[in-house]
Design a protein around this motif. Structure first.
Motif, PDB file in Angstrom:
ATOM      1  N   ARG A  80      -5.829   7.392  -9.987  1.00  0.00           N
ATOM      2  CA  ARG A  80      -6.365   6.606  -8.684  1.00  0.00           C
ATOM      3  C   ARG A  80      -4.860   6.212  -7.953  1.00  0.00           C
ATOM      4  O   ARG A  80      -4.148   6.099  -6.737  1.00  0.00           O
ATOM      5  CB  ARG A  80      -7.404   5.061  -8.641  1.00  0.00           C
ATOM      6  CG  ARG A  80      -8.732   5.858  -8.613  1.00  0.00           C
ATOM      7  CD  ARG A  80      -9.562   5.092  -8.816  1.00  0.00           C
ATOM      8  NE  ARG A  80      -9.929   3.511  -9.691  1.00  0.00           N
ATOM      9  CZ  ARG A  80     -10.355   3.671 -10.260  1.00  0.00           C
ATOM     10  NH1 ARG A  80     -10.955   4.921 -10.915  1.00  0.00           N
ATOM     11  NH2 ARG A  80     -10.328   2.962 -10.721  1.00  0.00           N
ATOM     12  N   LYS A  81      -4.106   5.361  -9.111  1.00  0.00           N
ATOM     13  CA  LYS A  81      -3.269   4.276  -8.871  1.00  0.00           C
ATOM     14  C   LYS A  81      -2.263   5.566  -7.689  1.00  0.00           C
ATOM     15  O   LYS A  81      -0.960   5.310  -6.727  1.00  0.00           O
ATOM     16  CB  LYS A  81      -2.039   3.677  -9.462  1.00  0.00           C
ATOM     17  CG  LYS A  81      -3.159   2.476  -9.997  1.00  0.00           C
ATOM     18  CD  LYS A  81      -3.065   1.475 -10.876  1.00  0.00           C
ATOM     19  CE  LYS A  81      -3.788  -0.130 -11.666  1.00  0.00           C
ATOM     20  NZ  LYS A  81      -3.731  -0.485 -12.516  1.00  0.00           N
ATOM     21  N   LEU A  82      -1.989   5.986  -9.156  1.00  0.00           N
ATOM     22  CA  LEU A  82      -0.515   7.129  -8.340  1.00  0.00           C
ATOM     23  C   LEU A  82      -1.163   7.678  -6.982  1.00  0.00           C
ATOM     24  O   LEU A  82      -0.742   8.370  -6.557  1.00  0.00           O
ATOM     25  CB  LEU A  82      -0.741   8.444  -9.546  1.00  0.00           C
ATOM     26  CG  LEU A  82       0.102   9.464  -9.764  1.00  0.00           C
ATOM     27  CD1 LEU A  82       1.417   9.477  -8.893  1.00  0.00           C
ATOM     28  CD2 LEU A  82      -0.132  10.729 -11.415  1.00  0.00           C
ATOM     29  N   GLU A  83      -2.373   8.430  -6.834  1.00  0.00           N
ATOM     30  CA  GLU A  83      -2.899   9.315  -5.702  1.00  0.00           C
ATOM     31  C   GLU A  83      -2.176   8.262  -4.005  1.00  0.00           C
ATOM     32  O   GLU A  83      -1.601   8.501  -3.700  1.00  0.00           O
ATOM     33  CB  GLU A  83      -4.456   8.966  -5.950  1.00  0.00           C
ATOM     34  CG  GLU A  83      -4.513  10.010  -4.882  1.00  0.00           C
ATOM     35  CD  GLU A  83      -5.854  10.807  -4.408  1.00  0.00           C
ATOM     36  OE1 GLU A  83      -6.511  12.031  -5.948  1.00  0.00           O
ATOM     37  OE2 GLU A  83      -7.043   9.983  -4.521  1.00  0.00           O
ATOM     38  N   GLU A  84      -3.078   6.609  -4.467  1.00  0.00           N
ATOM     39  CA  GLU A  84      -2.319   5.595  -3.663  1.00  0.00           C
ATOM     40  C   GLU A  84      -0.890   5.577  -3.784  1.00  0.00           C
ATOM     41  O   GLU A  84      -0.838   5.841  -1.978  1.00  0.00           O
ATOM     42  CB  GLU A  84      -3.023   4.397  -4.079  1.00  0.00           C
ATOM     43  CG  GLU A  84      -4.871   4.632  -3.850  1.00  0.00           C
ATOM     44  CD  GLU A  84      -5.086   2.908  -4.760  1.00  0.00           C
ATOM     45  OE1 GLU A  84      -4.259   2.026  -5.368  1.00  0.00           O
ATOM     46  OE2 GLU A  84      -5.943   3.165  -4.754  1.00  0.00           O
ATOM     47  N   THR A  85      -0.062   6.108  -4.280  1.00  0.00           N
ATOM     48  CA  THR A  85       1.518   5.178  -4.608  1.00  0.00           C
ATOM     49  C   THR A  85       1.842   6.766  -3.512  1.00  0.00           C
ATOM     50  O   THR A  85       2.355   6.189  -2.186  1.00  0.00           O
ATOM     51  CB  THR A  85       2.430   6.088  -5.941  1.00  0.00           C
ATOM     52  OG1 THR A  85       1.730   4.587  -6.677  1.00  0.00           O
ATOM     53  CG2 THR A  85       4.015   5.708  -5.898  1.00  0.00           C
TER      54      THR A  85
END
Length: 815
Positions: free
Chosen positions: A807-812
């Protein structure tokens, strides 16, 4: 305001009145399509008639003529005005003054004008020298002045055209072919030129010219509707952009679709493709008929002399039951009875494709009108004829298109309707869905000697993307459709199951080979479980290559082929029962070992650059390798931040990463320490490659933190902002469950861009995960990457933590 009011306003107010009436006609929305084009032509006629009358007082022997599209009464909102001022040569000064009185008001309104001033003799001479001028004059229409002068020119031009047809028509065909070579095929392009591409408005005009020659005529059915549809789309495009453009750019398609009251841009493109396909097919049939007539005219006098003046009888050579060859085409035998022989359409098509000949239009239309439907399941002969047709190689395409033009394909395979003319909004794909399926069968025909069941390979090629006409995963939907179709055409239960498996898993081999760690037993075993047997694996291997080759040049290479072949070998071993349970470490090459030992000794990165080319294909000469870029081999003592550092340095140096792998290297006994090996293929975005010494120096600085990569990339983006084209879909990051027992596999699908891999590496570092290995590939504008990551202790991430990292990678990436 009514159209009568519009015309009265134009007459009453002169140029300014015309401008206001024109604007009102185009913006009111009361009329569209052919009525609006005709109304705009009439309005313009009346205005120009007024200009002509005001400037021609006392002048005789002159007329104003509309030619080209305006001559046909088909003015689009931003169309040029194609005008000819015709005169008898009696008063050149008065004619020149009249021309100024007409041309300047047109220019003053900002309208595009293509104009000429000629006598009838000059017009005919120019037409004889310039084919484009002659084509324009074929649509000449009187606007004002001496009607007799106009009628005389029209009669003479048409007579010249018909007399010179044997010479001019081959010139016209060559002109159409050259244009198609430059512009491509309208029915497959994502950003087509509605006028110039093959199957566009220019070809429709060429067909009118052929008909005017009386030498041959185009198939009329559907042709006028197809032409009208393209004109309607061009009108909407002119209104949407405010420009005289014929290119249907991606960013304008939604607005054009809305202007036409269509659901979305895909619906728009599908209608454009259907129209283009109708015009293209009509062009093929027409030019074939022109060639036949011209050959016949050249041969007939000699034959008649030899036969004593009697009419020669056309030769008919038998090809199959009820099918013969005549005049270079496949036609029905005189004794054929399509109304009693439901297999005849497939038999004729297979015979035509095997002979490399076109199906005659008359034969296809007769079969379409009277042939009975095949029973369910199909008789064995029908299935065999379909397989023969699919296995005939390149001639299959033209024969299939002939059947499809008359509706025979959707009658044989009703599920075909959902993929017919369906666009694929992916730069990797060259074709619409339906044409891609036929291209895949053409490619698969080259591999029929590699498999034990070529019939299953060819039918799987035809059906592998049949699910793209339905929502959701096309492989899942396609499996259901494939089961139904395979049973309907007469395959037994076992063959139906194999075809369903091939369609369901047609992407499995290439996806696994390029995005998974093949050293991991879980990877290989999962493929073996999905495939189930050696025979299915053999078929899937051939289908994978045929599918990729039919997609486009970005989808296949020798490198991808070697990865897939390696995976197939491993899966075959598992299916044979003798595969190892645990991975065996791949021994490093001598160069890799040398770089690794040097990296450990110096405590810093070591690299080498080496040019790479694809080995030539079997049908190529050894001197024709395919350039792949440069292999960049880097050995780095294991430490955090290696991936973002290397990726960032490459981005700073404007190097495009085509493929990338990272893994920990096992060194010989007695050598202590851990080394990461990065084996990447790169190419220079601009200019030449930087020197290895510069790359190494910057990599050292990136690893010790003295090189601000993010800042450098931000400065460059600010100084040279990238052009905003089509808005790409947002990045998607997922966790591939059960893909490996040794690591967590995180998949990233995103628009390729400078610095993408650097951003991914930084995000993974920030999440405190270690990249155990990675497999990066770029397909056109799309990056498809897989990262095998572990926690600091080397174990796979727990489920919730893995999902959080994704999720964090996608948000980045979306930020």
């Amino acid at each position: 305001m009514s159209s009568t009011d519009v015309h009265n306003e134009a007459e009453d107010s002169g140029p300014s009145g015309y401008a206001a009436a024109r604007l009102r006609l185009l913006t009111e929305g009361a009329q569209s399509g052919p009525p609006r084009r005709a109304a705009l032509s009439r309005l313009t006629d009346e205005w120009l008639t007024g200009l002509f009358a005001a400037g021609s007082e006392g002048l005789r022997g002159a007329s104003l003529i509309a030619v080209g599209g305006y001559g046909r009464g088909e003015l689009s909102p931003r169309s040029d005005l194609d005008l000819l001022l015709l005169h008898d040569g009696g008063d050149p000064k008065a004619v020149a003054a009249l021309a100024d009185r007409i041309w300047y008001p047109v220019w003053d309104l900002g309208l595009s004008l293509d104009h000429s001033v000629r006598t009838p003799g000059e017009a005919r001479k120019t037409a004889g020298e310039d084919l484009k001028v002659q084509l324009g004059l074929l649509d000449a229409r009187h606007i004002a002045g001496d009607l007799g002068l106009t009628a005389g020119l029209r009669t003479a031009v048409l007579a010249d055209w018909r007399n010179q047809a044997p010479k001019r028509l081959p010139e016209l065909q060559e002109l159409c072919s050259e244009r198609a070579e430059r512009q491509g095929e309208l029915q497959y392009l994502l950003e087509p030129d509605l006028k110039e591409a093959r199957g566009g408005l220019r070809d429709a005009t060429a067909l009118r010219a052929v008909a005017a020659s009386w030498l041959a005529d185009a198939p009329r059915e559907g042709l006028d509707d197809a032409r009208r549809r393209l004109l309607d789309v061009r009108d909407a495009l002119h209104l949407a952009t405010g420009r005289a453009t014929d290119r249907l750019a991606l960013q304008e398609q939604d607005q054009v679709a809305a202007e036409l009251g269509l659901l979305d841009a895909d619906t728009l493109l599908r209608q454009v493709y259907e129209a283009a396909r109708t015009i293209s097919y009509a062009s093929d049939v027409t030019w074939r008929e022109v060639g036949r007539v011209l050959r016949s005219r050249a041969v007939r006098p000699r034959l008649r002399a030899m036969l004593g003046g009697t009419k020669p009888v056309a030769e008919r050579s038998p090809l199959a039951e009820g099918v013969v060859e005549q005049d270079g085409e496949v036609v029905l035998a005189r004794a054929a009875r399509p109304e009693r022989d439901p297999v005849l359409p497939l038999r004729a098509a297979a015979a035509a494709a095997q002979a490399g000949l076109p199906l005659s239009l008359h034969a296809v239309r007769r079969m379409a009108s009277v042939a009975r439907p095949l029973p369910t399941p199909w008789p064995a002969e029908a299935r065999e004829q379909l397989v023969t047709l699919l296995g005939s190689g390149r001639p299959t395409v033209e024969v299939w298109e002939a059947l499809e033009a008359e509706g025979l394909i959707t009658r044989l395979l009703p599920d075909w309707e959902r993929v017919r003319c369906r666009p694929q909004r992916n730069a990797v794909h060259l074709w619409t869905v339906d044409r891609h399926l036929i291209e895949t069968a053409v490619r698969a025909s080259e591999f029929t000697r590699r498999v034990h069941r070529p019939d299953l390979l060819l039918v799987a090629a035809l059906l592998h993307d049949i699910g793209k006409g339905w929502p959701g995963d096309h492989s899942v939907a396609g499996e259901i459709i494939a089961r139904d179709v395979a049973a309907r055409i007469g395959f037994d239960r076992e063959d139906v199951a194999v075809l369903a498996t091939l369609v369901r898993h047609h992407l499995l081999l290439v996806d696994t080979a390029t995005r998974r760690d093949l050293e991991d037993p879980a990877t290989v075993r999962s493929v073996a479980d999905a495939v189930g047997s050696q025979g299915t694996l053999e078929l899937l291997h051939a289908l994978t290559e045929a599918d990729a080759l039919a997609t486009g040049p970005a989808a296949w290479s020798s490198w991808r082929g070697s990865l897939v072949a390696d995976l197939v070998k491993r899966v075959s071993a598992v299916l044979a029962g003798d595969a190892p349970d645990e991975p065996e470490a791949a021994a490093p090459t001598a160069e890799q070992e040398r770089l690794a030992i040097e990296a450990l000794a110096t405590g810093s990165p070591v690299l080498s650059l080496r040019a790479q080319t694809e080995p030539p294909a079997e049908d190529q000469q050894p001197a024709d390798p395919e350039p792949l870029g440069v292999e960049l081999l880097i050995a780095v003592p294991d430490q955090p931040g290696v991936l973002p550092a290397v990726a960032g340095v490459l981005a700073v140096h404007r190097l495009t990463v085509r493929t990338a792998e990272l893994r920990a290297l096992d060194l010989p006994d007695g050598v202590e320490g851990a080394v990461l090996l990065l084996d990447w293929r790169v190419a220079a975005e601009y200019g030449s490659l930087p020197q290895a010494a510069r790359l190494r120096a910057d990599l050292v600085r990136a690893l010790d933190g003295s090189l601000d990569i993010a800042g450098r990339l931000a400065e460059r983006d600010a100084a040279y902002p990238r052009r905003r084209g089509v808005v790409a879909p947002p990045a998607r990051v997922t966790v591939a469950s059960a893909a490996s027992r040794h690591a967590t596999v995180i998949e990233v699908r995103a628009q390729d861009a400078p610095g993408l891999l650097h951003r991914i590496g930084r995000a993974l570092d920030d999440a405190k995960v270690r990249v155990r290995s990675m497999h990066v590939s770029t397909l056109g504008a799309n990056a498809v990457d897989a990262f095998y990551v572990t926690g600091p202790e080397g174990a796979p991430l727990p489920g919730e933590e893995a999902a959080s990292v994704a999720r964090k990678l996608e948000e980045t990436l979306r930020g």
